[in-house]
Design an enzyme around this catalytic site. Sequence first.
Site, short mmCIF file in Angstrom:
data_model
loop_
_atom_site.label_atom_id
_atom_site.label_comp_id
_atom_site.label_asym_id
_atom_site.label_seq_id
_atom_site.Cartn_x
_atom_site.Cartn_y
_atom_site.Cartn_z
N HIS A 112 -125.53 28.12 76.55
CA HIS A 112 -126.86 27.62 76.90
C HIS A 112 -127.96 28.63 76.57
O HIS A 112 -129.13 28.27 76.51
CB HIS A 112 -126.92 27.21 78.38
CG HIS A 112 -126.93 28.33 79.35
ND1 HIS A 112 -125.84 28.68 80.11
CD2 HIS A 112 -127.90 29.19 79.73
CE1 HIS A 112 -126.15 29.68 80.91
NE2 HIS A 112 -127.40 30.02 80.69
N ASP A 128 -119.25 26.72 78.00
CA ASP A 128 -120.55 27.40 77.96
C ASP A 128 -120.42 28.82 77.40
O ASP A 128 -120.98 29.76 77.95
CB ASP A 128 -121.20 27.43 79.34
CG ASP A 128 -122.69 27.77 79.27
OD1 ASP A 128 -123.29 27.57 78.20
OD2 ASP A 128 -123.24 28.26 80.27
N SER A 176 -127.70 35.50 82.24
CA SER A 176 -126.75 34.60 81.59
C SER A 176 -126.11 35.25 80.37
O SER A 176 -126.81 35.78 79.50
CB SER A 176 -127.46 33.32 81.12
OG SER A 176 -127.40 32.34 82.10
#
Length: 512
Positions: A153, A183, A257
């Site tokens: 993402h 992901d 992230s």
Amino acid sequence: MSDIKSSSRRSLSRIFLSAALAGTMLATGPLASITSAQAAPVSVTAQAQPGFSELVEKVRPAVVSVRVKSDVQAARNERTQFFGGNGNGFDQLPDGHPLKRFFKEFGNPYGPDGDQARPNKRQKRGDRGHARPLAQGSGFFISEDGYVVTNNHVVTDGDSFSVVMDDGTELDAKLIGTDARTDLAVLKVDDKRKFTYVAFDDEGTVKVGDWVVAVGNPFGLGGTVTAGIVSARGRDIGAGPYDDFIQIDAAVNKGNSGGPAFDLSGKVVGINTAIFSPSGGSVGIAFAIPASTASKVVDQLIKKGSVERGWIGVQIQPVTKEIADSLGLAEDKGAIVAEPQADGPAAKAGIVAGDVITAVNDETVKDPRDLAKKVAAINPGEKASLTIWRKGKAETVSIDIKAYPDDQKSADKGTDSSSGNSETLDDYGLTVTPDENGKGVVVTDVDPDSDAADKGLRAGDTIVTVNNKDVKSASEINTAIKDAVKNGRKAVLLQVQRNGQNSFVALTVDLG
């Protein structure tokens, strides 16, 4: 008068002198002995706790900030996000759900409403002399020749990528491959230098209570270090079929992230991916992809640019206590097949609705998620052995594992419930009518105070089988229920069809 004043002054002097002597007595007299005899204040000699400075000094050069740019920015409101990524089904959560609020608000580069400085269509199609910033995240080198792991993402919608090293050096990178289901993404930096890199903890040895250190780029503040412990394992947060997150309590925020979570030996135990936060900031609950999962996916992305997973083509659901009782299973484990996909590997192997898959290659299946992970780990083209529970006994079925299809289409069968020949199942609060196609009975009414209503049955549902026996009338349902009671079953298993999808519902029976 002056004599009185002088006398008063002498009296005051004697008073002050007495007070001074008394003070001396307090300091050096009997009370001093009492004071020195008092217990010492509390003092604890604790074992010195190790710091993280040596660990951080060694691993931080391997951690990078990931910058993503795009010539065309898609409207980010069209999807919910982790820390600024693509949709993973969170838009289907009910309004007010804390995960939905977080993924709507926290990762949006344009703010909660997505309206800040969004380029209009003319700007997008006009001047493209430079790429526009799209997102920032974290990543880390896993090889000295420049392979970088991050989240999918983080790089979604990007046209160009770069990494910023710990010393501030910015280097261009190219996208090698992505895997939306876990992901994960891999970038490659082409440079002659040898990079400091870190390794995965492939064995998944991290335990609940172990220390973890997160290094990343929160809020664009590169090289930030936070620490916490593993607070849980095996978390399912609804992100996908292969959820198996490590829950950690280190402060993890937007920009973390794709960054690593290290154990005290410097190995990567997880990749920071999501947080739970009603407010949008860290409240101490973060989720990381386990290294044991990431290492396998990353290896395939580097070698092939994509990931191939095993697939058997079944719609499955959990085995509840009631379902286990209705089928005579000793434990509420495994995954019950609601429907095998037409022409899929399971259908070709003879798997039918109502079968319970209890093991794959002799490894026990705990639940549907466990089955999905076990099957996905098998290489397409290989054979596998499935242990199933069917009609009160265990059987073994050999199946050919196929590659997970990119686009699965499900047929919408629909159900006509307009027949007028209704019959009642008063003991279970159901009114049913035979299906016009001769495939089961259609529920026309459900008593809201019944067990059937509590289990989710509703008008329009079609009951296809009871305890894996085809039924076409209320009397056949009653017969199947009586047979279950004779066999000492505490529940009966209904195969229910709704909007072309099969599921199973266990109704409690009265044993008298």
